[in-house]
Design a protein around this motif. Structure first.
Motif, mmCIF file in Angstrom:
data_model
loop_
_atom_site.group_PDB
_atom_site.id
_atom_site.type_symbol
_atom_site.label_atom_id
_atom_site.label_comp_id
_atom_site.label_asym_id
_atom_site.label_seq_id
_atom_site.Cartn_x
_atom_site.Cartn_y
_atom_site.Cartn_z
ATOM 1 N N PHE A 33 -31.414 -16.084 35.849
ATOM 2 C CA PHE A 33 -31.282 -14.673 35.539
ATOM 3 C C PHE A 33 -32.971 -14.724 34.257
ATOM 4 C CE2 PHE A 33 -30.905 -10.544 33.459
ATOM 5 C CZ PHE A 33 -30.349 -10.378 34.196
ATOM 6 N N PHE A 150 -24.716 -2.371 42.659
ATOM 7 C CA PHE A 150 -24.725 -4.332 42.918
ATOM 8 C C PHE A 150 -23.894 -4.991 43.901
ATOM 9 C CE2 PHE A 150 -23.155 -8.165 41.203
ATOM 10 C CZ PHE A 150 -24.364 -8.668 40.649
ATOM 11 N N VAL A 154 -25.690 -7.300 46.578
ATOM 12 C CA VAL A 154 -25.415 -8.914 46.987
ATOM 13 C C VAL A 154 -24.866 -8.856 48.290
ATOM 14 C CG1 VAL A 154 -25.643 -9.096 44.813
ATOM 15 C CG2 VAL A 154 -23.621 -8.985 45.496
ATOM 16 N N LEU A 161 -32.602 -11.721 44.013
ATOM 17 C CA LEU A 161 -31.798 -10.050 43.078
ATOM 18 C C LEU A 161 -32.430 -9.152 42.340
ATOM 19 C CD1 LEU A 161 -29.584 -8.289 43.532
ATOM 20 C CD2 LEU A 161 -28.625 -9.583 41.667
ATOM 21 N N LEU A 163 -33.509 -6.196 39.802
ATOM 22 C CA LEU A 163 -32.888 -5.416 39.242
ATOM 23 C C LEU A 163 -33.954 -4.449 38.620
ATOM 24 C CD1 LEU A 163 -30.451 -7.507 38.338
ATOM 25 C CD2 LEU A 163 -30.118 -5.943 39.683
ATOM 26 N N GLN A 186 -23.987 -12.460 38.038
ATOM 27 C CA GLN A 186 -24.684 -12.883 38.451
ATOM 28 C C GLN A 186 -24.376 -14.372 38.674
ATOM 29 O OE1 GLN A 186 -26.904 -15.109 36.938
ATOM 30 N NE2 GLN A 186 -28.046 -15.253 38.225
ATOM 31 N N THR A 192 -30.524 -15.775 42.245
ATOM 32 C CA THR A 192 -31.527 -16.091 41.077
ATOM 33 C C THR A 192 -31.821 -14.744 41.014
ATOM 34 O OG1 THR A 192 -32.055 -17.570 42.284
ATOM 35 C CG2 THR A 192 -33.990 -16.366 41.150
ATOM 36 N N THR A 193 -32.274 -14.249 39.779
ATOM 37 C CA THR A 193 -32.654 -12.694 39.381
ATOM 38 C C THR A 193 -33.300 -12.305 38.617
ATOM 39 O OG1 THR A 193 -29.703 -12.317 39.688
ATOM 40 C CG2 THR A 193 -31.599 -10.846 38.517
ATOM 41 N N TYR A 195 -35.333 -9.095 36.452
ATOM 42 C CA TYR A 195 -34.800 -8.108 35.729
ATOM 43 C C TYR A 195 -35.980 -7.410 34.897
ATOM 44 C CZ TYR A 195 -31.212 -5.091 33.109
ATOM 45 O OH TYR A 195 -30.666 -3.985 32.462
#
Length: 363
Positions: A33, A150, A154, A161, A163, A186, A192-193, A195
């Motif tokens: 994240f 969300f 996904v 991802l 955000l 998550q 893998t995000t 943000y």
């Protein structure tokens, strides 16, 4: 998972050309994240939109899962639907005329991915909305609509991802609740995000790593604890949680460093090699200041102050202090909520030398 090389983006206005991204390089590891944190206009949303394929950089390369999705030199620029990404926008972009199920199923139908019902119900189960799948999305609360967004992002099992400030439209209590829920979602799916936020609390509480941005550049990248406790730039120290910064000059550069300042000698530590006579900024977090006992040794970072203002904040009491012997310098302290102080009171304070960081002036 993600690698960007020399990424640059300019926006032309009537008066000037703005450098929104200034030759950025970055590597993001899989399953983590990663947060882009900074003030408005620093380039964080522009970078996210370039990763998504919604903006075209002027220079550089972007790789997602070792696949080149953008290259100015090789003239490669894959469209968003070819990048295997999911994205949650600030506005959620929920279709009010569709049911919850139909909203979440939409990406699967567009990409012609099979087993729609199973995939949609699995995604809704992750976010705890499988029991309202047939309701119209417009009849749900803001927090529930955020969960729908969300789940939709996904459901097609993206590699990445994105955000974009998804909690900014929620009230304070719901935003705090959704922080922990988003992080749990998550971690459950392991995607893998990236943000984007300007909220320091969100970045600190949710992230594995944070990139602090300003002026289209990365000021610092690191783990939340490291950036908060041991920043290497004055900008990060101020922006990430607030800080007292007092100019000083190194008086003693031994292991136990002492700086001469307008509030008196201050003992602390540094991540940089400092020398006697060097100008520094003395960095102290407000919550690390505490009232001193009457018997405290006056040599170990003890200062006599006067309370100029105080504000009860629920989890603490924010206090503005003027230091004896100085006319303009004030310190911000966050004391326990039951601390009894009034404007005009004399208050002796202390700071543990381990909680004082000395930054070179040019940082």
């Amino acid at each position: 998972m993600i690698e960007i090389r020399n990424l640059t983006k300019r926006f032309a206005t009537d008066r000037e050309t703005v450098l929104a991204m200034d030759h950025l390089d970055l590597v993001v590891e899989p399953h983590g994240f990663f947060t882009l944190l900074g003030p408005s206009g620093c380039g964080k949303s522009t970078l996210l939109r370039c990763l998504a394929g919604l903006e075209t950089p002027d220079e550089g390369e972007i790789l997602i899962a070792d696949r080149l999705v953008f290259s100015s030199g090789e003239r490669i620029n894959l469209p968003p639907n070819k990048r295997m990404i999911g994205m949650v926008f600030q506005s959620y972009a929920i279709w009010p005329h569709m049911t919850v199920f139909q909203n979440v199923a939409f990406p699967l139908e567009v990409r012609r991915i099979g087993d729609v019902k199973k995939r949609v119900m699995n995604a809704l189960e992750i976010v705890g909305l499988d029991h309202v799948s047939e309701r119209y999305a417009s009849r749900l609360s803001g927090g529930q609509q955020q969960r729908i967004a969300f789940a939709r992002a996904v459901v097609a099992e993206p590699e990445l991802l994105l955000l974009d400030e998804p909690l900014s439209n929620l009230d304070a209590a719901l935003r705090e609740q959704m922080r922990s829920e988003l992080r749990r979602f998550q971690q459950q799916i392991g995607v893998t995000t990236i943000y984007v936020t300007h909220d320091q609390a969100e970045a600190l509480s949710m992230s594995d790593r944070i990139a602090v941005m300003q002026g289209g550049r990365f000021m610092e990248i690191g783990a939340p604890e490291d950036l908060y406790d041991r920043p290497t730039t004055g900008f990060t120290a101020r922006f990430l949680g607030g800080a007292n910064i007092v100019p000083g000059v190194i008086r003693d550069a031994a292991d136990d460093i002492v700086a001469s300042t307008s509030i008196g000698p201050v003992r602390g530590s540094s991540e940089s090699r400092l020398s006697t006579g060097q100008k520094v900024s003395v960095f102290i977090r407000p919550e690390r200041i505490r009232p001193a006992d009457n018997g405290v040794d006056a040599v170990t970072n003890v200062f006599d102050t006067v309370v100029r203002a105080q504000y009860f904040m629920g989890d603490g009491r924010e206090v503005e202090l003027s230091v004896a012997g100085t006319e303009t310098l004030t310190l911000q302290a966050k004391l326990p909520p039951r601390t009894t102080v009034a404007v005009g009171d004399a208050l002796r304070i202390t700071v543990d030398p381990a909680d004082v960081l000395l930054l070179p002036e040019d940082s």
